[in-house]
Design an enzyme around this catalytic site. Structure first.
Site, PDB file in Angstrom:
ATOM      1  N   LYS A  47      14.303   7.611   3.828  1.00  0.00           N
ATOM      2  CA  LYS A  47      13.740   6.549   4.674  1.00  0.00           C
ATOM      3  C   LYS A  47      14.828   5.649   5.263  1.00  0.00           C
ATOM      4  O   LYS A  47      14.540   4.807   6.117  1.00  0.00           O
ATOM      5  CB  LYS A  47      12.755   5.712   3.863  1.00  0.00           C
ATOM      6  CG  LYS A  47      11.526   6.513   3.453  1.00  0.00           C
ATOM      7  CD  LYS A  47      10.582   5.713   2.607  1.00  0.00           C
ATOM      8  CE  LYS A  47       9.315   6.529   2.329  1.00  0.00           C
ATOM      9  NZ  LYS A  47       8.368   5.814   1.493  1.00  0.00           N
ATOM     10  N   LYS A  87       6.584   0.583   9.214  1.00  0.00           N
ATOM     11  CA  LYS A  87       5.567   0.801   8.202  1.00  0.00           C
ATOM     12  C   LYS A  87       4.277   1.288   8.877  1.00  0.00           C
ATOM     13  O   LYS A  87       4.174   1.263  10.087  1.00  0.00           O
ATOM     14  CB  LYS A  87       5.261  -0.522   7.466  1.00  0.00           C
ATOM     15  CG  LYS A  87       6.376  -0.947   6.528  1.00  0.00           C
ATOM     16  CD  LYS A  87       6.039  -2.219   5.781  1.00  0.00           C
ATOM     17  CE  LYS A  87       4.692  -2.245   5.108  1.00  0.00           C
ATOM     18  NZ  LYS A  87       4.440  -1.121   4.179  1.00  0.00           N
ATOM     19  N   THR A 117       0.853  -1.193   0.000  1.00  0.00           N
ATOM     20  CA  THR A 117       0.000   0.000   0.000  1.00  0.00           C
ATOM     21  C   THR A 117       0.888   1.242   0.000  1.00  0.00           C
ATOM     22  O   THR A 117       1.995   1.202   0.533  1.00  0.00           O
ATOM     23  CB  THR A 117      -0.891  -0.035   1.251  1.00  0.00           C
ATOM     24  OG1 THR A 117      -1.771  -1.162   1.140  1.00  0.00           O
ATOM     25  CG2 THR A 117      -1.724   1.228   1.415  1.00  0.00           C
ATOM     26  N   GLU A 156      -0.665  -5.684   5.535  1.00  0.00           N
ATOM     27  CA  GLU A 156       0.656  -5.723   4.884  1.00  0.00           C
ATOM     28  C   GLU A 156       1.538  -6.774   5.562  1.00  0.00           C
ATOM     29  O   GLU A 156       2.223  -7.554   4.895  1.00  0.00           O
ATOM     30  CB  GLU A 156       1.326  -4.351   4.960  1.00  0.00           C
ATOM     31  CG  GLU A 156       0.666  -3.323   4.058  1.00  0.00           C
ATOM     32  CD  GLU A 156       1.222  -1.917   4.230  1.00  0.00           C
ATOM     33  OE1 GLU A 156       1.229  -1.177   3.246  1.00  0.00           O
ATOM     34  OE2 GLU A 156       1.629  -1.547   5.348  1.00  0.00           O
ATOM     35  N   THR A 199       4.496   4.634  -3.352  1.00  0.00           N
ATOM     36  CA  THR A 199       5.577   3.961  -4.090  1.00  0.00           C
ATOM     37  C   THR A 199       5.054   2.656  -4.689  1.00  0.00           C
ATOM     38  O   THR A 199       5.349   2.331  -5.839  1.00  0.00           O
ATOM     39  CB  THR A 199       6.783   3.693  -3.162  1.00  0.00           C
ATOM     40  OG1 THR A 199       6.946   4.793  -2.269  1.00  0.00           O
ATOM     41  CG2 THR A 199       8.048   3.500  -3.970  1.00  0.00           C
TER      42      THR A 199
HETATM   43  C1  5RP Z   1       1.137   1.953   4.394  1.00  0.00           C
HETATM   44  C2  5RP Z   1       2.611   1.793   4.375  1.00  0.00           C
HETATM   45  C3  5RP Z   1       3.324   2.348   3.184  1.00  0.00           C
HETATM   46  O1  5RP Z   1       3.891   1.287   2.493  1.00  0.00           O
HETATM   47  C4  5RP Z   1       4.378   3.306   3.648  1.00  0.00           C
HETATM   48  O2  5RP Z   1       3.771   4.313   4.428  1.00  0.00           O
HETATM   49  C5  5RP Z   1       5.102   3.951   2.455  1.00  0.00           C
HETATM   50  O3  5RP Z   1       4.247   4.810   1.776  1.00  0.00           O
HETATM   51  P1  5RP Z   1       4.732   5.689   0.554  1.00  0.00           P
HETATM   52  O4  5RP Z   1       5.192   4.732  -0.496  1.00  0.00           O
HETATM   53  O5  5RP Z   1       3.511   6.467   0.139  1.00  0.00           O
HETATM   54  O6  5RP Z   1       5.848   6.586   1.008  1.00  0.00           O
HETATM   55  O7  5RP Z   1       3.215   1.226   5.238  1.00  0.00           O
HETATM   56  O8  5RP Z   1       0.580   1.421   5.556  1.00  0.00           O
END
Ligand code: 5RP
Length: 226
Positions: A122, A95, A26, A104, A29
């Protein structure tokens, strides 16, 4: 930063083989990855199906023509591709910014191979540097869980909606406590400790499962393995 996410997503496409059952993470990315995946599946006539980890990823996959399947209907998830909010040198993660960490974790941990997409900011020396550890909790139990977090020396906030009054309700109908424990010395121990609090469904600490991180840069990707 968008370009970096796109670079990570494009590079991770090389992980995909015809016939795979994919775990679909989710976030933004993962959304780039899904778009590239749909293009490649069309161009190469690949037979793929995906187990979504959220309403968001299910909607997007459906729009892109990627066949969905429920986790309970497959014997194996060949490859899960997901995003993260922080990763460290051991490839442990935080996450859950998007609130999808429980599904997830179920899908990512079930997968034979777990690929994480990230970008430079990150990458941290120690988890807990930048983001809280989200914990999904039963609505019935959130205050009791919060007291346990106090006992553990953590701080917490009940996650509030931005386009809704009151707390965020997850895809599973639960609430989220965003918790802070400072720099996390032993992420695996903290993941286990949080998991045994009655009323906790799961936390955003992911330890010991990631195989590879594709970390997008301005002009390419850093590939980090254990
Ligand atoms: C959602 C997540 C996402 O994978 C994480 O927040 C990364 O998000 P993004 O790709 O929008 O930076 O853990 O629960």
């Amino acid at each position: 930063m968008t370009q970096n996410k796109e670079n990570a997503a494009s590079a991770a496409l090389e992980e995909v083989r015809d016939g795979m059952v994919l775990g679909i993470g989710t976030g933004s990315t993962t959304a780039f990855f899904l778009e590239r995946l749909a293009e490649r599946a069309r161009d190469e006539n690949l037979e793929l199906c995906g187990v979504p980890t959220s309403i968001q990823s299910a909607h997007l996959a459906t729009q892109l023509g990627i066949r969905l399947v429920a986790l309970n209907e497959v014997d194996v998830v060949d490859l899960a591709v997901d995003g993260c909010d922080e990763f460290d040198a051991n490839l442990d993660l935080i996450k859950g910014r998007g609130g999808a960490m429980v599904r997830e974790k179920v899908v990512d941990y079930a997968a034979k191979r777990l690929v994480i997409l990230a970008d430079g900011p990150k990458r941290v020396k120690q988890l807990g540097e930048q983001v809280p550890v989200p914990i999904e909790v039963l609505p019935f139990a959130w205050a009791a869980v919060a007291r346990e977090i106090d006992e553990l020396g953590g701080q917490w906030d009940l996650r509030e909606g931005t386009a809704k009054d009151g707390p965020v309700v997850t895809d599973n109908g639960n609430l989220i406590l965003d918790t802070r424990f400072g720099l996390i010395d032993d992420p695996e121990a903290l993941e286990r400790r949080l998991a045994i609090i009655p009323g906790v469904i799961g936390s955003g600490l992911f330890t010991g499962h990631v195989d590879i991180v594709y970390c997008g840069t301005n002009d390419g990707v850093d590939v980090i393995t254990r």
